[in-house]
Design a protein around this motif. Structure first.
Motif, PDB file in Angstrom:
ATOM      1  N   LYS A   1      10.510   8.882   1.623  1.00  0.00           N
ATOM      2  CA  LYS A   1       9.123   9.152   1.983  1.00  0.00           C
ATOM      3  C   LYS A   1       8.564   7.581   2.192  1.00  0.00           C
ATOM      4  CE  LYS A   1       7.384  13.378   0.320  1.00  0.00           C
ATOM      5  NZ  LYS A   1       6.328  14.187  -0.615  1.00  0.00           N
ATOM      6  N   VAL A   2       9.437   6.487   1.498  1.00  0.00           N
ATOM      7  CA  VAL A   2       8.857   5.204   1.420  1.00  0.00           C
ATOM      8  C   VAL A   2      10.111   4.471   1.991  1.00  0.00           C
ATOM      9  CG1 VAL A   2       7.075   5.307  -0.362  1.00  0.00           C
ATOM     10  CG2 VAL A   2       9.641   5.152  -0.845  1.00  0.00           C
ATOM     11  N   ASP A   3       9.804   3.571   2.952  1.00  0.00           N
ATOM     12  CA  ASP A   3      10.590   2.653   3.547  1.00  0.00           C
ATOM     13  C   ASP A   3      10.608   1.291   2.864  1.00  0.00           C
ATOM     14  OD1 ASP A   3      12.598   1.697   5.267  1.00  0.00           O
ATOM     15  OD2 ASP A   3      11.062   1.221   6.997  1.00  0.00           O
ATOM     16  N   TYR A   4      11.180   1.195   1.372  1.00  0.00           N
ATOM     17  CA  TYR A   4      11.434  -0.217   0.885  1.00  0.00           C
ATOM     18  C   TYR A   4      12.886  -0.061   0.452  1.00  0.00           C
ATOM     19  CZ  TYR A   4       6.454  -0.620   0.352  1.00  0.00           C
ATOM     20  OH  TYR A   4       5.062  -0.688   0.799  1.00  0.00           O
ATOM     21  N   PRO A   5      13.461  -1.219   0.224  1.00  0.00           N
ATOM     22  CA  PRO A   5      14.832  -1.554  -0.143  1.00  0.00           C
ATOM     23  C   PRO A   5      14.951  -0.868  -1.571  1.00  0.00           C
ATOM     24  CG  PRO A   5      13.990  -3.507   0.723  1.00  0.00           C
ATOM     25  CD  PRO A   5      12.708  -2.825   0.623  1.00  0.00           C
ATOM     26  N   ASP A   6      15.908  -0.517  -1.845  1.00  0.00           N
ATOM     27  CA  ASP A   6      16.438   0.195  -3.004  1.00  0.00           C
ATOM     28  C   ASP A   6      16.169  -0.558  -4.211  1.00  0.00           C
ATOM     29  OD1 ASP A   6      17.173   2.668  -1.987  1.00  0.00           O
ATOM     30  OD2 ASP A   6      19.334   1.982  -2.079  1.00  0.00           O
ATOM     31  N   ALA A   7      16.128  -2.206  -4.102  1.00  0.00           N
ATOM     32  CA  ALA A   7      15.919  -2.991  -5.314  1.00  0.00           C
ATOM     33  C   ALA A   7      14.472  -3.120  -5.453  1.00  0.00           C
ATOM     34  CB  ALA A   7      16.631  -4.313  -4.807  1.00  0.00           C
ATOM     35  N   VAL A   8      13.712  -2.944  -4.353  1.00  0.00           N
ATOM     36  CA  VAL A   8      12.228  -3.038  -4.868  1.00  0.00           C
ATOM     37  C   VAL A   8      11.836  -1.717  -5.469  1.00  0.00           C
ATOM     38  CG1 VAL A   8       9.894  -2.948  -3.729  1.00  0.00           C
ATOM     39  CG2 VAL A   8      11.794  -4.718  -3.077  1.00  0.00           C
TER      40      VAL A   8
ATOM     41  N   THR B   1       0.850  -1.135   0.025  1.00  0.00           N
ATOM     42  CA  THR B   1       0.138   0.012  -0.039  1.00  0.00           C
ATOM     43  C   THR B   1       0.840   1.193  -0.053  1.00  0.00           C
ATOM     44  OG1 THR B   1      -1.714  -1.165   1.183  1.00  0.00           O
ATOM     45  CG2 THR B   1      -1.910   1.173   1.196  1.00  0.00           C
ATOM     46  N   PRO B   2       1.832   1.470   0.964  1.00  0.00           N
ATOM     47  CA  PRO B   2       2.672   2.791   1.051  1.00  0.00           C
ATOM     48  C   PRO B   2       3.418   2.808  -0.471  1.00  0.00           C
ATOM     49  CG  PRO B   2       3.072   1.415   2.872  1.00  0.00           C
ATOM     50  CD  PRO B   2       2.290   0.566   2.084  1.00  0.00           C
ATOM     51  N   LEU B   3       3.759   1.851  -0.963  1.00  0.00           N
ATOM     52  CA  LEU B   3       4.493   2.099  -2.384  1.00  0.00           C
ATOM     53  C   LEU B   3       3.492   2.210  -3.503  1.00  0.00           C
ATOM     54  CD1 LEU B   3       7.154   1.825  -3.901  1.00  0.00           C
ATOM     55  CD2 LEU B   3       6.740  -0.845  -4.123  1.00  0.00           C
ATOM     56  N   ARG B   4       2.366   1.664  -3.371  1.00  0.00           N
ATOM     57  CA  ARG B   4       1.285   2.119  -4.493  1.00  0.00           C
ATOM     58  C   ARG B   4       0.905   3.556  -4.482  1.00  0.00           C
ATOM     59  NH1 ARG B   4      -1.621  -0.686  -8.411  1.00  0.00           N
ATOM     60  NH2 ARG B   4      -3.485   0.607  -8.977  1.00  0.00           N
ATOM     61  N   HIS B   5       0.537   3.978  -3.291  1.00  0.00           N
ATOM     62  CA  HIS B   5       0.551   5.398  -2.890  1.00  0.00           C
ATOM     63  C   HIS B   5       1.507   6.383  -3.493  1.00  0.00           C
ATOM     64  CE1 HIS B   5      -2.665   4.639   0.507  1.00  0.00           C
ATOM     65  NE2 HIS B   5      -3.190   4.111  -0.711  1.00  0.00           N
ATOM     66  N   PHE B   6       2.766   5.936  -3.283  1.00  0.00           N
ATOM     67  CA  PHE B   6       4.058   6.830  -3.679  1.00  0.00           C
ATOM     68  C   PHE B   6       4.057   6.683  -5.066  1.00  0.00           C
ATOM     69  CE2 PHE B   6       8.528   6.996  -4.685  1.00  0.00           C
ATOM     70  CZ  PHE B   6       8.774   8.195  -4.154  1.00  0.00           C
ATOM     71  N   ALA B   7       3.579   5.668  -5.855  1.00  0.00           N
ATOM     72  CA  ALA B   7       3.872   5.503  -7.174  1.00  0.00           C
ATOM     73  C   ALA B   7       2.588   6.259  -7.924  1.00  0.00           C
ATOM     74  CB  ALA B   7       3.475   4.027  -7.623  1.00  0.00           C
ATOM     75  N   VAL B   8       1.362   6.243  -7.040  1.00  0.00           N
ATOM     76  CA  VAL B   8       0.188   7.152  -7.909  1.00  0.00           C
ATOM     77  C   VAL B   8       0.404   8.591  -7.578  1.00  0.00           C
ATOM     78  CG1 VAL B   8      -2.135   7.776  -7.291  1.00  0.00           C
ATOM     79  CG2 VAL B   8      -1.553   5.494  -7.300  1.00  0.00           C
TER      80      VAL B   8
ATOM     81  N   TYR C   1      10.782  12.689  -9.680  1.00  0.00           N
ATOM     82  CA  TYR C   1       9.948  12.532  -8.302  1.00  0.00           C
ATOM     83  C   TYR C   1      10.583  11.360  -7.215  1.00  0.00           C
ATOM     84  CZ  TYR C   1       5.784  12.132  -5.347  1.00  0.00           C
ATOM     85  OH  TYR C   1       5.101  11.955  -4.033  1.00  0.00           O
ATOM     86  N   VAL C   2      10.973  10.368  -7.852  1.00  0.00           N
ATOM     87  CA  VAL C   2      11.370   9.503  -7.096  1.00  0.00           C
ATOM     88  C   VAL C   2      12.673   9.860  -6.442  1.00  0.00           C
ATOM     89  CG1 VAL C   2      12.397   7.056  -6.707  1.00  0.00           C
ATOM     90  CG2 VAL C   2      10.282   7.453  -8.328  1.00  0.00           C
ATOM     91  N   ALA C   3      13.478  10.375  -6.999  1.00  0.00           N
ATOM     92  CA  ALA C   3      15.033  10.721  -6.522  1.00  0.00           C
ATOM     93  C   ALA C   3      14.760  11.985  -5.511  1.00  0.00           C
ATOM     94  CB  ALA C   3      15.929  11.398  -7.597  1.00  0.00           C
TER      95      ALA C   3
END
Length: 391
Positions: free
Chosen positions: A211-218, A86-93, A204-206
């Protein structure tokens, strides 16, 4: 594992050319079908497919929930389920919403016209290599904010390996090369992000990485998957749509009258994404069949999109069809994030091509990809009849 089955062999040459008769037979005779070769349930009814797509808790894209390892290059937004996703999808949106889609569409229109200008003196073209692929690759690369890679031999080989591995359930020998190809493209994305991009989604990602706590690889895999699907899927859609329209010339005028409605119908009628897979996280009933935890479920979106229980006269192309609740972009937590981009590309490209060349026709044999998951043509020879129409 053999993919042979009394009702359904996805890679049979006749099925690759036209899978819809087999889909119809499955839907009518055994809509919740156990495919021994695949070791999976195969679903073809709209209601059953929708049930699976909308319930990611019971029908998971994250196979780790039942103890099936997921190789590192596959860990991404596509293979995580809520709540992990969910947090990653919100970040992508949010990343998508930060982009100027009006400018993207205007630039796509200019890109289409430039490509057509370059083809204007030719009598015949290959629609896939001469137009669809460079158009979609340029558009998604602009959106992502990365330069399109050079289409050299290594690029073509990696692309081919990734394509083949989409059918790893049918051809397990393709999996290793496909994982390496994904890692290659993820490394390309990682290298670009390391340069500190400021444009597009990568910018935007850079700027918002914290804002998101995911591994860089993901994160890299997710952006790679969005970028790669963003040119491969719409390129195949454009090819499918154009060949469908040339086979239904009386419908071409309706495209110009209402491109948005027409594109939705083309996605329903000949969309390229035919299959998605899930795994049961618990025992569950679909239709009247009992599925067990750990069993795979193959959802045939293209069969659902021609289910007469959901669509009136579903085998007929109707570019005025509305409403049109097709499953071409999926549903639920894993619905296609790039659907808006795909819709822009569809209406821009098809309108531009058919405005200039309203009498174009297929000029030779169509060469289908040997792929049961993402269907389309690797080559579409076209003859551009008569003089181009000046816009």
């Amino acid at each position: 594992m053999s993919n042979q089955d009394e009702l359904f062999n996805p890679l049979d040459p006749d099925v690759l050319r036209d899978p819809y008769p087999v889909y119809r037979q499955l839907r009518e005779s055994d809509p919740v079908h156990w495919h021994a070769g695949l070791g999976a349930w195969v679903l073809t009814r709209y209601a059953d497919c929708l049930q699976v797509l909308k319930n990611s808790a019971v029908f998971a894209a994250d196979f780790r929930k039942v103890g099936i390892p997921t190789p590192d290059p596959l860990l991404s937004l596509q293979t995580l389920d809520p709540p992990d996703q969910t947090p990653l999808r919100h970040f992508a949106v949010d990343a998508l919403r930060s982009q100027d889609m009006g400018a993207l569409e205007r630039n796509a229109q200019q890109r289409a016209e430039r490509l057509l200008d370059g083809l204007a003196q030719r009598e015949t073209i290959d629609f896939v290599t001469d137009f669809a692929t460079p158009f979609t690759l340029g558009t998604i690369s602009e959106l992502v904010g990365m330069p399109p890679p050079e289409a050299d031999e290594q690029w073509r080989q990696r692309n081919d390996e990734l394509h083949r591995s989409m059918d790893a359930g049918l051809d397990p020998g393709s999996e290793e090369a496909g994982l390496a190809a994904r890692q290659h493209f993820s490394d390309f994305v990682a290298g670009w992000l390391a340069n500190g991009p400021t444009d597009g989604i990568s910018g935007y990602v850079a700027a918002n990485r914290a804002k998101v706590d995911y591994p860089d690889a993901v994160l890299h895999n997710s952006l790679r998957a969005f970028w790669h699907a963003g040119f491969e899927v719409p390129a195949r859609f454009l090819g499918n749509a154009l060949t469908t329209l040339t086979a239904h010339p009386d419908s071409v005028s309706l495209l110009g009258a209402d491109p948005d409605t027409a594109v939705e119908e083309l996605v329903r009628f000949c969309g390229p994404v035919h299959v998605v897979s899930r795994v049961c996280t618990e025992d569950v009933t679909v239709g009247e069949r009992r599925m067990r935890r750990g069993q795979m479920v193959v959802v045939i979106l293209a069969a659902a999109n021609r289910d007469p229980e959901r669509f009136a006269d579903p085998e007929r192309l109707d570019l005025t069809r509305s409403p049109n609740p097709h499953l071409g972009f999926g549903r639920g937590a894993h619905s296609c994030l790039g659907n808006l981009v795909a819709r822009i590309e569809g209406r821009v490209a098809l309108t531009a091509v058919l405005r200039r060349y309203p009498a174009l026709a297929v000029d030779g044999a169509l060469d289908p990809w040997e792929n049961a998951t993402l269907r389309g043509y690797s080559s579409i020879p076209l003859r551009l009849h008569g003089a181009p129409v000046v816009s």
